[in-house]
Design a protein around this motif. Structure first.
Motif, short mmCIF file in Angstrom:
data_model
loop_
_atom_site.label_atom_id
_atom_site.label_comp_id
_atom_site.label_asym_id
_atom_site.label_seq_id
_atom_site.Cartn_x
_atom_site.Cartn_y
_atom_site.Cartn_z
N PHE A 151 0.84 -1.20 0.00
CA PHE A 151 0.00 0.00 0.00
C PHE A 151 0.88 1.26 0.00
CE2 PHE A 151 -2.20 3.45 2.16
CZ PHE A 151 -3.43 3.46 1.53
N ALA A 155 1.07 4.04 -2.76
CA ALA A 155 0.70 5.41 -2.40
C ALA A 155 1.81 6.38 -2.82
CB ALA A 155 0.45 5.50 -0.90
N LEU A 161 3.09 10.55 -9.29
CA LEU A 161 2.41 10.83 -10.56
C LEU A 161 1.44 12.00 -10.41
CD1 LEU A 161 1.65 7.18 -11.72
CD2 LEU A 161 3.46 8.69 -12.51
N HIS A 188 4.36 1.24 -10.17
CA HIS A 188 2.94 1.27 -9.74
C HIS A 188 2.14 0.22 -10.53
CE1 HIS A 188 -0.25 3.57 -7.68
NE2 HIS A 188 -1.02 3.14 -8.67
N PRO A 193 -1.18 -5.14 -8.86
CA PRO A 193 -1.96 -6.37 -8.64
C PRO A 193 -1.64 -7.07 -7.32
CG PRO A 193 -1.26 -6.23 -10.92
CD PRO A 193 -0.59 -5.09 -10.22
N ILE A 255 -10.27 0.65 -5.16
CA ILE A 255 -8.98 1.11 -5.72
C ILE A 255 -8.40 0.03 -6.63
CG2 ILE A 255 -6.62 1.81 -5.16
CD1 ILE A 255 -7.62 2.77 -2.46
C1 HEM Z 1 -4.53 -3.17 -7.93
C2 HEM Z 1 -3.89 -2.10 -7.52
C3 HEM Z 1 -3.61 -0.89 -8.37
C4 HEM Z 1 -3.46 -0.76 -9.72
C5 HEM Z 1 -3.53 -1.84 -10.76
C6 HEM Z 1 -3.21 0.64 -9.99
C7 HEM Z 1 -3.05 1.21 -11.24
C8 HEM Z 1 -2.92 2.55 -11.52
C9 HEM Z 1 -2.78 3.12 -12.83
C10 HEM Z 1 -2.76 2.33 -14.13
C11 HEM Z 1 -2.67 4.45 -12.68
C12 HEM Z 1 -2.48 5.46 -13.79
C13 HEM Z 1 -1.03 5.70 -13.95
C14 HEM Z 1 -0.74 6.63 -15.06
O1 HEM Z 1 -0.84 7.83 -14.87
O2 HEM Z 1 -0.43 6.14 -16.14
C15 HEM Z 1 -2.75 4.74 -11.28
C16 HEM Z 1 -2.66 5.99 -10.73
C17 HEM Z 1 -2.66 6.23 -9.38
N1 HEM Z 1 -2.81 5.30 -8.37
FE1 HEM Z 1 -3.01 3.34 -8.60
N2 HEM Z 1 -3.20 1.32 -8.81
C18 HEM Z 1 -3.43 0.42 -7.80
C19 HEM Z 1 -3.47 0.67 -6.45
C20 HEM Z 1 -3.28 1.89 -5.91
C21 HEM Z 1 -3.22 2.15 -4.52
C22 HEM Z 1 -3.38 1.10 -3.42
C23 HEM Z 1 -3.03 3.48 -4.37
C24 HEM Z 1 -2.89 4.29 -3.11
C25 HEM Z 1 -2.60 3.83 -1.97
C26 HEM Z 1 -2.97 4.07 -5.67
C27 HEM Z 1 -2.82 5.40 -5.93
C28 HEM Z 1 -2.76 5.97 -7.17
C29 HEM Z 1 -2.59 7.39 -7.41
C30 HEM Z 1 -2.49 8.48 -6.34
C31 HEM Z 1 -2.52 7.55 -8.80
C32 HEM Z 1 -2.21 8.85 -9.53
C33 HEM Z 1 -3.31 9.37 -10.31
C34 HEM Z 1 -2.82 10.52 -11.16
O3 HEM Z 1 -1.65 10.63 -11.49
O4 HEM Z 1 -3.67 11.33 -11.49
N3 HEM Z 1 -3.13 3.07 -6.60
N4 HEM Z 1 -2.90 3.55 -10.58
#
Ligand code: HEM
Ligand code: HEM
Length: 362
Positions: A151, A155, A161, A188, A193, A255
């Motif tokens: 996590f 995070a 990003l 990330h 997964p 999420i």
């Molecule tokens: C199965 C788990 C997760 C997957 C597959 C996943 C996947 C992704 C993907 C594909 C993006 C877009 C990245 C990009 O800009 O190209 C993203 C953005 C993000 N994720 Fe996750 N994520 C997961 C879990 C989490 C968790 C647990 C957190 C926080 C504790 C998190 C926080 C964020 C944040 C803050 C962004 C940034 C959004 C932005 O740049 O606008 N994610 N995630």
């Protein structure tokens, strides 16, 4: 004298007509441009020509008609050349979403520091006894720390990003930030997964003990012991912990599922679905990140004796009696308490008993 043959009237009319048509053809474009002094908002200053493709591009942009065009390419959204919602989403992400996320993070840090300054560390009345009781198995601790580490990694990389541009570019410059951001993105996507896997493990191993019971309401009414004196009655987990647990599970699934939709856009999800999913992913991740700061504080610095359980698997019996009295009572009744020496032997360290320490001048 030869007289000129008369010009046939038909020929004169024909020639006059041809002349008129040619003149009209020559004059029309000028007339059209002369009618266009109107300034188009997209033209640079001084340019007043109508773009002959304007109507075409208006249709392509589909500002007024959100219908799909026709394309030979058979894929999702392939008939939509320009997604007009894209601009709105990008602006929302760069301004509102990033900005409010930053404010929320700053606010929770201020709240935790203020809470520590006002309330101080939550101490055990009468101190710790040194006598311990088993609280978590090795497997349960592995589940907790796997979930916590995955996590925190997600995070951190996610926040790079989301907030990296305004915060890190001034510190490291654009090139180094570019490296950090692309590493964060790959990390990330790759480890995302694992979060789902550790969430399922958490659901299976901690779920049963987090089912709400009758006594839990009293905990809520007394503000978890923060209002008034003394600790509030609790079972193995109190209502606050149970609520944190269900937040982790439920928001965590939102999420994880939204993250998987974002990471593999090969299942028919179009651009609008991706945009909405992204906002859901980020907003729910921010909510859990903010609450997790409170959890991490209370699980370590904020509450005397709490971290021991997740570190060694054992907690002090006085801590159990203070925070989880119903469970503590059961531990006394079943004679589950181990002495300080026995505990030291069990976890492989040796404590120095008080009288021995005095002799050694420590
Ligand atoms: C199965 C788990 C997760 C997957 C597959 C996943 C996947 C992704 C993907 C594909 C993006 C877009 C990245 C990009 O800009 O190209 C993203 C953005 C993000 N994720 Fe996750 N994520 C997961 C879990 C989490 C968790 C647990 C957190 C926080 C504790 C998190 C926080 C964020 C944040 C803050 C962004 C940034 C959004 C932005 O740049 O606008 N994610 N995630
Ligand atoms: C430095 C970071 C952390 C520390 C020191 C910490 C500490 C603790 C402690 C001491 C407990 C056991 C409380 C008890 O014995 O009643 C606990 C439980 C728990 N923690 Fe953490 N934790 C951390 C990070 C996290 C993170 C990042 C997550 C997930 C987002 C998390 C999720 C949980 C959950 C779900 C429980 C079980 C609560 C229940 O079943 O009611 N922890 N944590």
């Amino acid at each position: 004298m030869l007289s000129k043959p008369p010009v046939p009237a038909g020929l004169v009319i024909l020639l006059a007509l041809l002349l008129a048509v040619s003149l009209l053809a020559l004059a029309l474009p000028h007339a059209a441009s002369a009618q266009v002094p109107q300034k188009h908002p997209d033209f640079p200053e001084g340019v007043s020509a109508i773009n002959p493709g304007a109507d075409l591009w208006r249709d392509v942009r589909q500002r007024d008609l959100p219908t799909a065009g026709i394309s030979q390419v058979r894929q999702v959204d392939s008939g939509i050349l320009i997604n007009v919602h894209g601009d709105r989403w990008a602006r929302f992400r760069m301004t509102s979403l990033a900005q409010y996320s930053g404010y929320a993070l700053a606010a929770i840090f201020v709240i935790v520091v203020a809470f520590y300054a006002i309330r101080g560390r939550i101490l055990i009345e009468g101190g710790l006894s040194g006598n311990m009781v088993r609280r978590f198995s090795d497997y349960e601790r592995v589940v907790h720390w796997t979930l916590a580490i995955v996590f925190l990694f997600l995070a951190l990389t996610g926040l790079v990003l989301l907030l990296g541009r305004p915060l890190l570019i001034p510190l490291f410059g654009k090139e180094i930030f570019g490296l950090i951001a692309s590493a964060s993105k790959e990390g990330h996507n790759l480890f995302g997964p694992l979060f789902l896997v550790s969430l399922v493990m958490m659901l299976i191993s901690f779920g049963r003990r987090n089912i709400y019971e009758k006594g839990d309401m009293r905990w809520l009414l007394k503000g978890g012991g923060l209002i008034g004196d003394g600790h509030v009655s609790g079972g193995f987990f109190n209502m606050g912990e149970k609520t944190w647990y269900w937040m982790v599970i439920l928001i965590g699934f939102v999420i994880a599922i939204s993250g998987l939709i974002l990471v593999s856009p090969n299942f028919g999800q179009g651009r609008v679905v991706m945009e909405v999913t992204h906002v859901i992913h980020t907003a729910s991740a921010m909510l859990l990140i903010v609450v997790s700061v409170g959890h991490m504080y209370l699980g370590s610095l904020g509450s005397e004796g709490a971290l021991e359980g997740m570190k060694t698997g054992y907690v002090d019996i006085n801590w159990a009696d203070a925070h989880h009295d119903r469970w503590g009572k059961a531990c006394h009744a079943q004679d589950l308490i181990v002495s300080a020496d026995e505990y030291a032997r069990l976890i492989g360290t040796r404590t120095v008993p008080a009288d021995e320490a005095v002799e050694q001048g420590k």
